[in-house]
Design a protein around this motif. Structure first.
Motif, short mmCIF file in Angstrom:
data_model
loop_
_atom_site.label_atom_id
_atom_site.label_comp_id
_atom_site.label_asym_id
_atom_site.label_seq_id
_atom_site.Cartn_x
_atom_site.Cartn_y
_atom_site.Cartn_z
N ALA B 69 48.88 48.52 29.22
CA ALA B 69 47.64 48.05 29.21
C ALA B 69 47.48 46.53 29.60
CB ALA B 69 46.98 48.29 27.83
N PHE B 70 48.33 45.79 28.99
CA PHE B 70 48.41 44.37 29.51
C PHE B 70 48.76 44.06 30.89
CE2 PHE B 70 47.53 42.45 25.64
CZ PHE B 70 47.98 43.12 24.53
N MET B 71 49.55 45.09 31.36
CA MET B 71 50.08 44.90 32.82
C MET B 71 48.67 45.20 33.78
SD MET B 71 52.58 47.25 34.65
CE MET B 71 52.81 47.13 36.39
N GLY B 72 47.91 46.08 33.17
CA GLY B 72 46.75 46.64 33.79
C GLY B 72 45.74 45.32 33.74
N ILE B 73 45.48 45.03 32.61
CA ILE B 73 44.60 43.72 32.55
C ILE B 73 44.93 42.47 33.50
CG2 ILE B 73 43.78 41.78 31.06
CD1 ILE B 73 44.14 43.72 28.54
N GLY B 74 46.30 42.32 33.36
CA GLY B 74 46.82 41.11 34.48
C GLY B 74 46.44 41.65 35.70
N ALA B 75 46.72 42.79 36.35
CA ALA B 75 46.57 43.19 37.41
C ALA B 75 45.11 43.20 38.05
CB ALA B 75 47.05 44.84 37.84
N TYR B 76 44.40 43.67 37.18
CA TYR B 76 42.74 43.65 37.47
C TYR B 76 42.29 42.40 37.47
CZ TYR B 76 41.78 48.84 37.49
OH TYR B 76 41.81 49.96 37.67
N VAL B 77 42.52 41.61 36.56
CA VAL B 77 42.04 40.27 36.56
C VAL B 77 42.40 39.54 38.00
CG1 VAL B 77 41.81 38.14 35.62
CG2 VAL B 77 41.77 39.94 34.02
N ALA B 78 43.50 39.59 38.03
CA ALA B 78 44.17 38.95 39.37
C ALA B 78 43.48 39.59 40.52
CB ALA B 78 45.54 39.05 39.47
N ALA B 79 43.45 40.72 40.64
CA ALA B 79 42.87 41.54 41.82
C ALA B 79 41.42 41.24 42.08
CB ALA B 79 42.85 43.31 41.58
N ILE B 80 40.55 41.23 40.83
CA ILE B 80 39.20 40.80 41.06
C ILE B 80 38.94 39.52 41.45
CG2 ILE B 80 37.10 40.44 39.85
CD1 ILE B 80 37.95 42.84 37.98
N CYS B 81 39.86 38.48 41.04
CA CYS B 81 39.81 37.15 41.61
C CYS B 81 40.28 36.95 42.94
CB CYS B 81 40.70 36.41 40.66
SG CYS B 81 40.00 35.96 39.09
N VAL B 82 41.18 37.53 43.35
CA VAL B 82 41.74 37.39 44.83
C VAL B 82 41.30 38.10 45.92
CG1 VAL B 82 43.56 39.14 44.88
CG2 VAL B 82 43.99 36.50 45.71
N THR B 83 40.52 39.32 45.61
CA THR B 83 39.94 40.09 46.78
C THR B 83 38.72 39.26 47.42
OG1 THR B 83 40.65 41.94 45.31
CG2 THR B 83 39.16 42.25 47.31
N PRO B 84 38.96 39.20 48.68
CA PRO B 84 37.87 38.78 49.58
C PRO B 84 36.44 39.27 49.13
CG PRO B 84 39.72 39.30 50.88
CD PRO B 84 39.85 39.87 49.53
N VAL B 85 35.50 38.46 49.28
CA VAL B 85 34.24 38.87 48.93
C VAL B 85 33.88 40.08 49.92
CG1 VAL B 85 31.74 38.19 48.91
CG2 VAL B 85 33.49 36.52 48.28
N ALA B 86 34.35 39.94 51.11
CA ALA B 86 33.66 41.01 51.93
C ALA B 86 34.32 42.44 51.45
CB ALA B 86 34.23 41.01 53.27
N MET B 87 35.53 42.58 50.89
CA MET B 87 36.19 43.81 50.44
C MET B 87 35.19 44.09 49.32
SD MET B 87 38.72 45.25 51.63
CE MET B 87 38.28 45.11 53.22
N LYS B 88 34.92 43.07 48.37
CA LYS B 88 34.47 43.38 47.14
C LYS B 88 33.25 44.28 47.16
CE LYS B 88 35.50 39.81 44.56
NZ LYS B 88 36.06 38.83 43.41
N SER B 89 32.34 43.65 48.23
CA SER B 89 31.22 44.56 48.32
C SER B 89 31.22 45.68 48.70
CB SER B 89 30.29 43.57 49.67
OG SER B 89 30.90 43.81 50.67
N ILE B 90 32.18 46.12 49.34
CA ILE B 90 32.67 47.87 49.36
C ILE B 90 33.01 48.30 48.14
CG2 ILE B 90 33.60 49.51 51.04
CD1 ILE B 90 33.98 47.33 53.07
N SER B 91 34.06 47.64 47.58
CA SER B 91 34.62 48.51 46.65
C SER B 91 34.04 48.26 45.28
CB SER B 91 36.27 47.85 46.55
OG SER B 91 36.21 46.55 46.16
N LEU B 92 33.34 46.97 45.15
CA LEU B 92 32.67 47.00 43.59
C LEU B 92 31.09 46.66 43.94
CD1 LEU B 92 34.85 44.82 41.41
CD2 LEU B 92 34.71 47.01 41.44
N PRO B 93 30.47 47.56 44.44
CA PRO B 93 29.11 47.24 44.89
C PRO B 93 28.07 46.83 43.75
CG PRO B 93 29.49 49.44 44.92
CD PRO B 93 30.71 48.86 44.72
N ASP B 94 28.63 47.36 42.47
CA ASP B 94 27.51 47.15 41.38
C ASP B 94 28.02 45.99 40.40
OD1 ASP B 94 27.80 50.72 41.33
OD2 ASP B 94 26.21 49.45 42.31
N ALA B 95 29.27 45.19 40.73
CA ALA B 95 29.78 44.28 39.96
C ALA B 95 28.96 43.33 39.16
CB ALA B 95 30.76 43.51 40.73
#
Lengths: 234, 340, 298
Positions: B69-95
């Motif tokens: 679970a902690f591994m997942g938290i670290g992965a997700y937080v980092a992923a959300i922070c680092v992913t380019p905005v363009a990508m996020k608009s596709i993968s996380l449209p409702d963020a």
């Protein structure tokens, strides 16, 4: 009745008792005395089958060393252990019933429970209370009564006076005296040497895992140097 | 700074392990196919997890089941922070909370992920360190389940079981080898440090250690948070290489796998962690290959789906039954070459 | 009004099932400190037995039910004898990990030896028909489930209070060594605990199968998780706690279903766990947890 030869008791890799021998004759009360850490409780544990050991333990000439704990109890050993260890969430009555677990005659077991309530009215009063709510002295009475429910051949008593007020200790020892008078064979482990010697026919003085002295209660009681050793004051 | 004898031996051991890790990494990058490179990377990620696990579980001797679970938290937080905005608009449209409106540098993302995970670990740790071993294990299991269900159901942030893609792949085999060398040395230093020794004392005899002045809760908490941090790092390394993550890998199967690695190798030592990880990772590949029903010296073997699960389960059961301390037991790698 | 009553019935039925499952875990844990993760696989064994019986022996549902419960009991006893006896007196961690490993092995054995796909179990559909109580429409299955759980719990209570072995089991959860020192065989106490656990699993299996209609290798995972959470909330190792936890979990689940607006339906589990999490923060050892002593017993 109980004959122990060259008993060595181990706690893991550590040898706590270094090859002692002792005998308890039928109907006799024998004391195992000595200061803290002498190996007295280890000896009791070994007889019960709880601690690992080498050497021979014979009860009425039956070799106990191959038997598990439960089988030894069925052979006639019963113990009131150090710290009493009553089942704290079970009632006084339930504790006593469990004491007679190896017997198959349930109505007789119930009768015996009633007898204990007569002998010790305080237990009868508290018969439905959880055993954990009893005072130290009452718990000790319960532990001894429970141990006797199985109608054992020999009763092992480990430090019955531990942590009890002097007046209560007197009551407990009076109880033990009565048992002895009724012919019960008893092996008594005690730090309270004076009282123990008054009850006993014979005594062994244990120190550092070895028997330092043995003899009748009179001889031991009259020896100043031995008494000093017994009470731990040098 | 003078080092105690065990600390000097610890440095020797850590260096030896570092050599092993570097050697394997070099061999993989020279000889390995693309698939094998990915596989070895995965082994090193698991190594980071197992090391994180070892830091707490091996020294405090309380089983922890929440590590994935902690591994997942670290992965997700980092992923959300680092992913380019363009990508996020596709993968996380409702963020929510404007999470799709920024992107940060990988290093900053990593730091944020580590800090957030560390804080979470700290808060949860305050609860855990006061419990008995069984209570702590049970609570850690509850944490695992709770975190997983949050991942699954806040799909607007985490995308649940669907792939969160578009993470820039900034890590390579070299980066993770370097990382694992650092972590191995760190884990070893911790083990031989004042806290590590105190912690191991509490594992042997909690009351005795407290009587000697060890602040039991304090040392446990330190190890727990450190463990959380290492797990976050593992998660970050995972995300930054694979480029996509989902909730599924951070749940029971992974917990079980990494636990088996630590148990087989021996949870009390860092060497055990490394050994167990390599043994099971490579061993499991062989078993998986057998599962597919390959042709061996002319004989066509049947498909045996489920063999890997059985093997893993058997490894744990047999180790617990016959050698609960694992292969290494109490020994570290330097015990083989240095005199006692 | 009818809706409220129906949902109450719902909560009761779910709660009853979780209580059954949780009791199965708690009985074993209270005596030997083992978190039996393989409990779910015992349920799956029951499910597969139903399939086997239906296909090979008879379509008579009564026989199938008895067969399934019997299989669960046998499976549970077999687990004790084969898998858990070597770690019987080991520390809690060893036992827990062994149980984990056994669970994995069994799940994959099902996968390997039977099929990775779900297999239909239709014999129990007859148990589920709509009925009316006091003018309120409920499912008969829910009624059966609630009633039989209450009956089982009462029977268990009587067993633990009135019989010698039941007394011994209660004592064993307090001081196992002392129970042996009364001459009561350890094997018998453990076997009884696992037999009861198997019986509870079998009962739960019947209701799960009647509702689901199919069995697959990973069937046991969810039930054991629910059982686990119920035990944690109620206090791990406490039997009344397990029952309380089970009914509480059922109530919270149905409560969430009712209270959450339609769009958030999928989040039900997250909210449930969130509430469980809050309970744990308030009472980290569970609501009715038995007292834990960390010191040496003198």
């Amino acid at each position: 009745m109980l004959k122990i030869e060259n008993l060595k008791v181990f706690h893991g890799p550590i040898e706590a008792v270094h090859g002692i021998s002792l005998t308890v004759g039928k109907g006799k009360c024998v004391s195992l005395l000595g200061p803290n850490g002498a190996g007295k409780t280890s000896t009791i544990s070994a007889i019960c089958g709880v601690a690992s050991c080498t050497g021979t333990i014979r009860l009425e000439n039956v070799d106990l060393s191959t038997k598990h704990i439960e089988a030894r109890v069925r052979s006639g050993i019963s113990v009131s252990p150090e710290g009493r260890r009553v089942f704290s969430n079970l009632s006084v009555e339930e504790n006593l019933i469990l004491g007679g677990a190896i017997r198959s005659d349930l109505p007789e077991v119930k009768k015996d429970v009633g007898k204990w309530f007569d002998t010790f009215p305080i237990l009868g009063e508290r018969s439905r209370q959880p055993a954990g709510t009893l005072s130290g002295g009452e718990q000790q009475m319960l532990a001894i009564a429970r141990a006797l429910m199985s109608k054992p051949k020999i009763l092992l008593l480990d430090e019955p006076s531990l942590g009890l007020a002097p007046m209560i200790v007197g009551q407990i020892f009076a109880m033990i005296k009565t048992l002895k008078a009724e012919g019960m064979t008893i092996l008594l482990v005690e730090q309270n040497a004076h009282q123990a010697l008054q009850l006993s026919d014979y005594a062994y003085l244990l120190n550092n895992g070895q028997v330092h002295a043995e003899g009748t209660a009179e001889i031991l009681g009259n020896s100043d140097s031995l008494m000093a050793e017994l009470t731990g004051i040098t | 700074m003078t080092l105690s004898r065990s600390q000097k031996r610890g440095l020797v051991g850590a260096t030896l392990l570092a050599f092993v890790l570097i050697a394997v990494g070099i061999a993989a990058s020279w000889f390995g196919s693309r698939y094998q490179l990915r596989f070895v990377y995965g082994v090193y990620v698991n190594l980071l997890v197992v090391l994180g696990l070892q830091v707490f579980m091996g020294n405090a001797r309380m089983t922890n089941l929440s590590h994935s679970a902690f591994m997942g938290i670290g992965a997700y937080v980092a992923a959300i922070c680092v992913t380019p905005v363009a990508m996020k608009s596709i993968s996380l449209p409702d963020a929510p909370w404007g999470l799709d409106s920024f992107e940060l540098h990988p290093i900053i993302s990593a730091i944020i992920a580590v800090v957030i995970t560390g804080v979470l670990a700290f808060l949860l740790g305050l609860l855990i360190v006061r419990m008995t071993a069984t209570g702590a294990t049970i609570t850690s299991l509850a944490i695992l389940v709770i975190v997983h269900s949050i991942f699954l159901f806040r799909t607007d942030i985490f995308k649940g079981n669907q792939a969160f893609f578009g993470i820039p792949q900034v890590f390579s085999l070299t980066s993770i080898v370097v990382l694992s060398v650092i972590v191995v040395i760190g884990a070893r230093i911790f083990r031989e440090s004042r806290w590590g020794i105190q912690l191991r004392a509490t594992a042997d005899d909690e009351i005795g250690a407290a009587a000697m002045g060890v602040n039991v809760f304090h040392v446990r908490l330190i190890a727990w948070v450190l463990s959380g941090v290492l797990l976050a790092v593992a998660g970050i390394a995972y995300a930054f290489y694979l480029g996509t993550i989902s909730a599924r890998p951070f749940y029971f199967n992974h917990v079980f796998l990494t636990l088996a690695m630590l148990i087989l190798g021996g949870m009390r030592t860092v060497t055990g962690a490394v050994l167990g990880t390599f043994l099971i990772s490579f061993g499991l590949e062989v078993v998986r290959w057998l599962e597919t029903g390959p042709t061996l010296i002319g004989i066509s073997l049947p498909e045996v789906l489920g063999l890997s699960g059985i093997t893993l389960g058997a490894v744990i059961v047999l180790t617990m039954g016959f050698r609960p301390l694992g292969i290494m037991g109490d020994r570290e790698i330097e015990d083989f070459i240095l005199k006692k | 009004m009818e809706y409220a009553a129906q949902q109450t019935m719902n909560a009761l039925a779910f709660g009853a099932e979780y209580a059954l499952l949780a009791l199965g875990l708690a009985i074993v844990f209270s005596i030997m400190g083992l978190v039996n993760f393989a409990h779910g696989e015992v349920i799956a064994v029951g499910g597969y037995t139903m399939v086997a019986f239906a296909a090979l022996i008879t379509a008579n549902p009564l026989i199938i039910i008895f067969g399934a419960v019997g299989a669960c009991i046998i499976a549970s006893l077999a687990l004790e004898r084969v898998a858990f006896r070597p770690v019987r007196y080991a520390d809690a961690t060893t036992g827990l990990l062994t149980a984990f490993g056994v669970s994995m092995i069994l799940q994959n054995l099902f996968l390997l030896l039977v099929s990775p796909r779900p297999i239909a179990v239709t014999s129990l559909y007859f148990l589920d028909w709509p009925m009316e109580i006091f003018g309120i429409r409920v499912s008969s299955l829910q009624v059966f489930e609630s009633v039989s759980t209450v009956v089982v719990i009462m029977a268990l209570m009587m067993f633990l209070r009135r019989t010698k072995l039941g007394l011994a089991m209660r004592a064993a959860s307090l001081d196992f060594e002392m129970v042996r020192l009364m001459g009561i065989k350890a094997n018998r106490v453990f076997a009884m605990a696992f037999m009861i656990s198997g019986l509870l699993a079998g009962l739960a299996c019947i209701f799960i199968m009647a509702r689901r209609g199919s069995v697959d290798p990973h069937l046991g995972f969810n039930p054991v998780l629910k059982a686990f959470v119920a035990c944690v909330v109620g206090g791990f190792g406490s039997l009344p706690g397990a029952v309380l936890g089970g009914f509480l979990l059922g109530a919270v689940e149905v409560g969430m279903l009712v209270l959450l607006p339609q769009e958030y339906g999928g989040m039900k589990d997250a909210f449930v766990f969130g509430i469980i999490g809050l309970v744990l923060v308030w009472r980290p050892d569970g609501i009715l947890s038995p007292a834990q002593e960390k010191g040496d017993k003198l």
